[in-house]
Enzyme design. Structure first.
Site, PDB file in Angstrom:
ATOM      1  CB  CYS A  78      -0.872  -0.021   1.247  1.00 38.43           C
ATOM      2  SG  CYS A  78      -1.860   1.467   1.468  1.00 38.43           S
ATOM      3  CB  CYS A 192      -2.880   4.366  -5.252  1.00 41.15           C
ATOM      4  SG  CYS A 192      -4.248   3.484  -4.443  1.00 41.15           S
TER       5      CYS A 192
END
Ligand code: DGL
Length: 277
Positions: A78, A192
């Site tokens: 992440c 992302c």
């Protein structure tokens, strides 16, 4: 002092939701013989707009839970968690004698190596952009680059919800891409882990000449190097096992995750993240 790690332990990884599955996919391709445990913190999704201070405590709790269950490597799948709490995850991992593979730096290295014009775009969550993590990682590459960062608060939620690719989705993506097109970037970091799941839409909007850089491949390579360097790689030939945990409702995670990973997730265990202090 933690004792030596057992090579038969799994590799642990986490994300706020299904985005990290793009990293897991690359790891399954590169390291098919390893076992994996993946945690999607769906109850706290989205990380991109959460208070960074609370997020750091949450990341600490997730790392503690995964490593207390036993893991030989921790992958932060992440970008927001890496940008806001890589140091926290590393501190917990150090207590267990476990190394950490994050996502931001490998992409910065690739982007700096492949850009011709030196104009590099970064599309990421508000927290990631505001942390300056990509800007610093790109500055550390030792070549002058013009960095254009765009915050995309609605893109990861659109993906996580498994929404339809309708007109409003394309309009949203076009709006995020407009400043990148205006700046004529030739390289775009998908900052992302959710975004590779909509790479076709972004590529169409930006055109063939813009190279999209996602992190999964480089992260898988870093995980492989780290395991081999520590003598922790599995030697066996058969395929490893994978397990999924999430903090929100498990049926929704299983459904969207199965669709994106293109393989059955099986039983998804719902877990609670311990508060550390
Ligand atoms: N996949 C995430 C990232 O890499 C998170 C998106 C979010 O939770 O806002 O940033």
């Amino acid at each position: 002092m933690p004792g030596p790690l057992d090579p038969s332990l799994p590799v642990a990884m986490f994300d706020s939701g299904v985005g990290g599955l793009t990293v897991l996919h690359e790891c399954l391709v590169s390291l098919p013989e390893e076992d994996f445990v993946y945690l999607g913190d769906t109850d706290w999704f989205p990380y991109g707009t959460r208070d960074p201070r609370l997020l750091r405590a949450r990341i600490e709790g997730i790392a503690s839970l995964l490593l207390a269950r036993g893991a030989k490597l921790l992958v932060i799948a992440c970008n927001t968690a890496t940008s806001i709490g890589e140091d926290v995850a590393r501190a917990v991992a150090a207590e267990h004698g476990v190394e950490v593979v994050p996502v931001v730096a490998p992409q910065a290295e690739i982007a700096a190596a492949i850009t011709d014009s030196g104009r590099v775009g970064v599309l990421a969550t508000p927290n990631t952009v505001e942390s300056g993590a990509y800007r610093h990682a790109l500055e550390a590459q030792g070549r002058p680059l013009e960095v254009i960062e765009v915050e995309a608060p609605d893109l990861a939620p659109f993906i996580q919800n498994g929404s339809l690719f309708d007109e409003s989705a394309v309009t949203m993506a076009r709006a995020y891409c407009a400043p990148l097109r205006a700046a004529e970037v030739d390289t775009l970091i998908l900052g992302c882990t959710h975004y590779p799941l909509v790479a076709p839409m972004l590529q169409r909007i930006l055109g063939r000449d813009v190279r999209l850089v996602s992190g999964g491949h480089a992260v898988a390579a870093a995980a492989q190097r780290t395991l081999e360097g520590a003598g922790l790689a599995r030697e066996r030939r058969e395929e490893g096992d994978y397990r999924f945990l999430c903090t929100g409702e498990s049926a929704a995670f299983r459904e969207v995750g199965t669709r994106f990973l293109q393989m059955p997730l099986g039983e998804v265990e719902q877990v609670e993240i311990p508060a550390r202090h």
